[in-house]
Design a protein around this motif. Sequence first.
Motif, mmCIF file in Angstrom:
data_model
loop_
_atom_site.group_PDB
_atom_site.id
_atom_site.type_symbol
_atom_site.label_atom_id
_atom_site.label_comp_id
_atom_site.label_asym_id
_atom_site.label_seq_id
_atom_site.Cartn_x
_atom_site.Cartn_y
_atom_site.Cartn_z
ATOM 1 N N ALA A 134 10.377 26.349 17.682
ATOM 2 C CA ALA A 134 9.432 25.574 16.885
ATOM 3 C C ALA A 134 9.800 24.093 16.880
ATOM 4 O O ALA A 134 8.916 23.217 16.859
ATOM 5 N N ALA A 135 11.103 23.807 16.916
ATOM 6 C CA ALA A 135 11.557 22.413 16.874
ATOM 7 C C ALA A 135 11.320 21.685 18.186
ATOM 8 O O ALA A 135 11.390 20.450 18.226
ATOM 9 N N LEU A 136 11.036 22.430 19.265
ATOM 10 C CA LEU A 136 10.794 21.789 20.565
ATOM 11 C C LEU A 136 9.648 20.780 20.479
ATOM 12 O O LEU A 136 9.701 19.719 21.111
ATOM 13 N N ALA A 137 8.617 21.118 19.720
ATOM 14 C CA ALA A 137 7.480 20.204 19.566
ATOM 15 C C ALA A 137 7.925 18.893 18.920
ATOM 16 O O ALA A 137 7.505 17.798 19.324
ATOM 17 N N ILE A 138 8.809 19.004 17.932
ATOM 18 C CA ILE A 138 9.310 17.798 17.263
ATOM 19 C C ILE A 138 10.185 16.999 18.223
ATOM 20 O O ILE A 138 10.126 15.762 18.245
ATOM 21 N N PRO A 147 18.438 14.927 19.470
ATOM 22 C CA PRO A 147 19.785 15.487 19.239
ATOM 23 C C PRO A 147 20.147 15.570 17.764
ATOM 24 O O PRO A 147 20.735 16.555 17.317
ATOM 25 N N PHE A 148 19.772 14.530 17.002
ATOM 26 C CA PHE A 148 20.099 14.528 15.571
ATOM 27 C C PHE A 148 19.348 15.639 14.844
ATOM 28 O O PHE A 148 19.914 16.349 14.001
ATOM 29 N N ILE A 149 18.065 15.807 15.187
ATOM 30 C CA ILE A 149 17.272 16.867 14.566
ATOM 31 C C ILE A 149 17.838 18.234 14.929
ATOM 32 O O ILE A 149 17.943 19.128 14.089
ATOM 33 N N PHE A 150 18.227 18.384 16.196
ATOM 34 C CA PHE A 150 18.791 19.645 16.683
ATOM 35 C C PHE A 150 20.034 20.018 15.877
ATOM 36 O O PHE A 150 20.177 21.151 15.400
ATOM 37 N N TYR A 151 20.936 19.056 15.702
ATOM 38 C CA TYR A 151 22.178 19.344 14.995
ATOM 39 C C TYR A 151 21.944 19.541 13.494
ATOM 40 O O TYR A 151 22.591 20.390 12.866
ATOM 41 N N LEU A 152 21.034 18.782 12.915
ATOM 42 C CA LEU A 152 20.754 18.928 11.492
ATOM 43 C C LEU A 152 20.130 20.284 11.184
ATOM 44 O O LEU A 152 20.516 20.958 10.220
ATOM 45 N N LEU A 179 25.874 30.071 -5.779
ATOM 46 C CA LEU A 179 27.005 29.250 -5.359
ATOM 47 C C LEU A 179 26.636 28.437 -4.126
ATOM 48 O O LEU A 179 26.980 27.252 -4.018
ATOM 49 N N ARG A 180 25.930 29.061 -3.198
ATOM 50 C CA ARG A 180 25.507 28.356 -1.978
ATOM 51 C C ARG A 180 24.544 27.220 -2.303
ATOM 52 O O ARG A 180 24.703 26.100 -1.807
ATOM 53 N N LYS A 181 23.558 27.490 -3.137
ATOM 54 C CA LYS A 181 22.550 26.477 -3.454
ATOM 55 C C LYS A 181 23.151 25.286 -4.205
ATOM 56 O O LYS A 181 22.736 24.140 -3.991
ATOM 57 N N SER A 182 24.120 25.566 -5.062
ATOM 58 C CA SER A 182 24.721 24.477 -5.839
ATOM 59 C C SER A 182 25.680 23.632 -5.008
ATOM 60 O O SER A 182 26.122 22.575 -5.469
ATOM 61 N N ASN A 183 25.997 24.092 -3.803
ATOM 62 C CA ASN A 183 26.917 23.349 -2.930
ATOM 63 C C ASN A 183 26.326 23.179 -1.534
ATOM 64 O O ASN A 183 27.063 23.091 -0.552
ATOM 65 N N ARG A 184 24.993 23.120 -1.463
ATOM 66 C CA ARG A 184 24.330 23.092 -0.149
ATOM 67 C C ARG A 184 24.714 21.872 0.687
ATOM 68 O O ARG A 184 24.752 21.948 1.914
ATOM 69 N N GLY A 185 25.020 20.749 0.018
ATOM 70 C CA GLY A 185 25.390 19.551 0.757
ATOM 71 C C GLY A 185 26.682 19.736 1.536
ATOM 72 O O GLY A 185 26.758 19.431 2.732
ATOM 73 N N ARG A 186 27.710 20.241 0.878
ATOM 74 C CA ARG A 186 28.997 20.482 1.540
ATOM 75 C C ARG A 186 28.855 21.513 2.656
ATOM 76 O O ARG A 186 29.433 21.374 3.733
ATOM 77 N N ILE A 187 28.082 22.545 2.351
ATOM 78 C CA ILE A 187 27.888 23.614 3.336
ATOM 79 C C ILE A 187 27.162 23.088 4.565
ATOM 80 O O ILE A 187 27.506 23.433 5.704
ATOM 81 N N TRP A 188 26.185 22.225 4.354
ATOM 82 C CA TRP A 188 25.413 21.644 5.455
ATOM 83 C C TRP A 188 26.306 20.757 6.324
ATOM 84 O O TRP A 188 26.227 20.792 7.557
ATOM 85 N N VAL A 189 27.171 19.962 5.694
ATOM 86 C CA VAL A 189 28.057 19.066 6.449
ATOM 87 C C VAL A 189 28.944 19.860 7.406
ATOM 88 O O VAL A 189 29.094 19.515 8.584
ATOM 89 N N ILE A 190 29.548 20.932 6.914
ATOM 90 C CA ILE A 190 30.393 21.756 7.786
ATOM 91 C C ILE A 190 29.546 22.422 8.858
ATOM 92 O O ILE A 190 29.975 22.583 10.004
ATOM 93 N N GLY A 191 28.307 22.806 8.517
ATOM 94 C CA GLY A 191 27.417 23.404 9.509
ATOM 95 C C GLY A 191 27.111 22.454 10.643
ATOM 96 O O GLY A 191 27.114 22.847 11.818
ATOM 97 N N VAL A 192 26.871 21.183 10.324
ATOM 98 C CA VAL A 192 26.618 20.184 11.368
ATOM 99 C C VAL A 192 27.873 19.963 12.197
ATOM 100 O O VAL A 192 27.813 19.858 13.428
ATOM 101 N N ALA A 193 29.020 19.897 11.519
ATOM 102 C CA ALA A 193 30.293 19.743 12.241
ATOM 103 C C ALA A 193 30.541 20.921 13.170
ATOM 104 O O ALA A 193 31.239 20.794 14.186
ATOM 105 N N MET A 194 29.969 22.046 12.851
ATOM 106 C CA MET A 194 30.094 23.248 13.671
ATOM 107 C C MET A 194 29.061 23.237 14.808
ATOM 108 O O MET A 194 29.354 23.652 15.937
ATOM 109 N N ALA A 195 27.852 22.730 14.535
ATOM 110 C CA ALA A 195 26.777 22.749 15.523
ATOM 111 C C ALA A 195 27.016 21.775 16.668
ATOM 112 O O ALA A 195 26.679 22.066 17.818
ATOM 113 N N VAL A 196 27.599 20.617 16.380
ATOM 114 C CA VAL A 196 27.786 19.588 17.411
ATOM 115 C C VAL A 196 28.650 20.092 18.564
ATOM 116 O O VAL A 196 28.237 20.049 19.734
#
Length: 237
Positions: A134-138, A147-152, A179-196
């Motif tokens: 779905a993101a291919l169109a974007i 690349p930024f959208i892909f990693y985010l 717990l996940r929702k209240s810390n989504r920012g931290r979780i997202w940062v590690i996810g991006v660090a993992m995706a790159v």
Amino acid sequence: MIAPILAALNQLPDPKFRMVLLKAVAMTLGVLIVLYTVVGYLVSGIDPFSLPWIGMVDPAGLLAGLAVGAMMLASVFLMIPVASLCIGFLLDDIAEAVEQKHYAHLPAATPPGLLTTIVDTVRFFVILVVANIAALAIYLLVAPLAPFIFYLVNGYLLGREYFQLVALRRLPPREASALRKSNRGRIWVIGVAMAVPLSIPVLNLIVPLIGVAAYTHLFHRLRGNVSTQAGFNTQAR
């Protein structure tokens, strides 16, 4: 956010951790080999044909070369869902290895059953594939930002799924989600660090394991559990 990742990297020499790593690498390579084999088989089934003024044309050889090139390029995008598919079956082994080394004072976790693991892993694999298609169109509309959208996008999905699965080993679904929702920012940062690094050949074979281990540390950090290993304090702040 750096501390959980560093703690995961520091455990790489651990024999139990290395065994899980070997399993993860073997499974990931196996899935990629199967994909290449299937594509090669489908291409090889095309029969030669004759064209006026040109003569016999064997499309199999040409398409095989194009298919291999396309698959190598696609591997950059495929690696994230493929790695997630493989690591999903090993997530409990990774979390257990981390907890045995750093949180042995805690009671044993209660991992989900095999059927639940299979359903969750396959479901997440499908979500990742559909989301990236779905993101291919974007990507085409805003190519410089692709690349930024892909990693985010993939960082968010990876973080959401892996942290949730780690949390479910020790919390009821509602508490894990809260717990996940209240810390989504931290979780997202590690996810991006993992995706790159997942888009970098060879390195992408060990990144999923490091990511799950980091989320295990992050989970215990948020819960206020302190690592028994000197030099790494996971107490919540």
